[in-house]
Design a protein around this motif. Structure first.
Motif, PDB file in Angstrom:
ATOM      1  N   GLU A 110      24.497  46.048  -6.929  1.00 14.60           N
ATOM      2  CA  GLU A 110      25.748  46.212  -7.656  1.00 14.60           C
ATOM      3  C   GLU A 110      25.732  47.547  -8.368  1.00 14.60           C
ATOM      4  O   GLU A 110      24.681  48.021  -8.800  1.00 14.60           O
ATOM      5  CB  GLU A 110      25.915  45.086  -8.677  1.00 14.60           C
ATOM      6  N   ARG A 111      26.904  48.130  -8.519  1.00 14.93           N
ATOM      7  CA  ARG A 111      26.996  49.439  -9.153  1.00 14.93           C
ATOM      8  C   ARG A 111      26.492  49.407 -10.592  1.00 14.93           C
ATOM      9  O   ARG A 111      25.819  50.311 -11.048  1.00 14.93           O
ATOM     10  CB  ARG A 111      28.442  49.914  -9.119  1.00 14.93           C
ATOM     11  N   ARG A 112      26.791  48.321 -11.302  1.00 14.46           N
ATOM     12  CA  ARG A 112      26.371  48.250 -12.707  1.00 14.46           C
ATOM     13  C   ARG A 112      24.861  48.063 -12.846  1.00 14.46           C
ATOM     14  O   ARG A 112      24.310  48.239 -13.928  1.00 14.46           O
ATOM     15  CB  ARG A 112      27.121  47.152 -13.441  1.00 14.46           C
ATOM     16  N   ALA A 113      24.180  47.711 -11.765  1.00 12.66           N
ATOM     17  CA  ALA A 113      22.723  47.568 -11.805  1.00 12.66           C
ATOM     18  C   ALA A 113      22.022  48.925 -11.770  1.00 12.66           C
ATOM     19  O   ALA A 113      20.852  49.030 -12.118  1.00 12.66           O
ATOM     20  CB  ALA A 113      22.245  46.702 -10.639  1.00 12.66           C
ATOM     21  N   ILE A 114      22.741  49.958 -11.341  1.00 12.35           N
ATOM     22  CA  ILE A 114      22.162  51.305 -11.270  1.00 12.35           C
ATOM     23  C   ILE A 114      22.227  51.916 -12.669  1.00 12.35           C
ATOM     24  O   ILE A 114      23.301  52.155 -13.197  1.00 12.35           O
ATOM     25  CB  ILE A 114      22.923  52.174 -10.247  1.00 12.35           C
ATOM     26  N   LEU A 115      21.066  52.141 -13.274  1.00 14.20           N
ATOM     27  CA  LEU A 115      21.009  52.587 -14.670  1.00 14.20           C
ATOM     28  C   LEU A 115      20.952  54.109 -14.762  1.00 14.20           C
ATOM     29  O   LEU A 115      19.925  54.697 -15.088  1.00 14.20           O
ATOM     30  CB  LEU A 115      19.792  51.961 -15.361  1.00 14.20           C
TER      31      LEU A 115
END
Length: 152
Positions: A110-115
């Motif tokens: 998921e995009r939000r998992a990429i920090l």
């Protein structure tokens, strides 16, 4: 408003835990989506009975996240971008670009998992953590290179 989480939510806690949330958030999102239930004595008893099953589910989720972390660890994403003055990008590399690059390597996150703390604006090599689970954050390498200029 006190609620008991039915599933793990990154910002609140793990499934089965009791937490305090804003009334609107609970009433308009968590309860209708089935992600939580009101923290009443009856619901607490129900969750106690379901806790063993939840702990098994949490262990499975964590195991899957750790397996995915082994797969992701050391992955390299090479991205090309238009540059000016050799290193500065026109625009920037964002989580969306990294997600697309991972997707082309058959790694779905998921995009939000990429920090990514902030968008990448220069060429170079960057270490970017990916949050798969609460304490599971493997790092990938993102290499940003200049696009070849085409002479006319």
């Amino acid at each position: 408003m006190k609620v008991i989480l039915k599933e793990t939510i990154d910002t609140l806690g793990i499934a089965g835990s009791e937490c305090e949330v804003a009334p609107g958030y609970g009433r308009n999102y968590l309860l209708p989506q089935g992600k939580a239930m009101l923290a009443t004595p009856q619901n607490r008893r129900i969750m106690e009975q379901a806790r063993a099953k939840l702990e098994l589910q949490i262990a499975k989720e964590k195991k899957l996240a750790e397996e995915m972390a082994e797969k992701i660890k050391g992955v390299v994403c090479k991205l090309k971008a238009k540059v000016r003055e050799e290193i500065y990008l026109y625009g920037s590399i964002t989580t969306h670009d990294i997600k697309e690059s991972l997707g082309s390597q058959n790694i779905g996150v998921e995009r939000r998992a990429i920090l990514l703390a902030e968008p990448i604006k220069e060429t170079g090599e960057y270490k970017v953590p990916i949050r798969l689970y609460k304490d599971v954050e493997p790092e990938i390498t993102v290499i940003v290179e200049a696009e070849e200029k085409q002479d006319h």
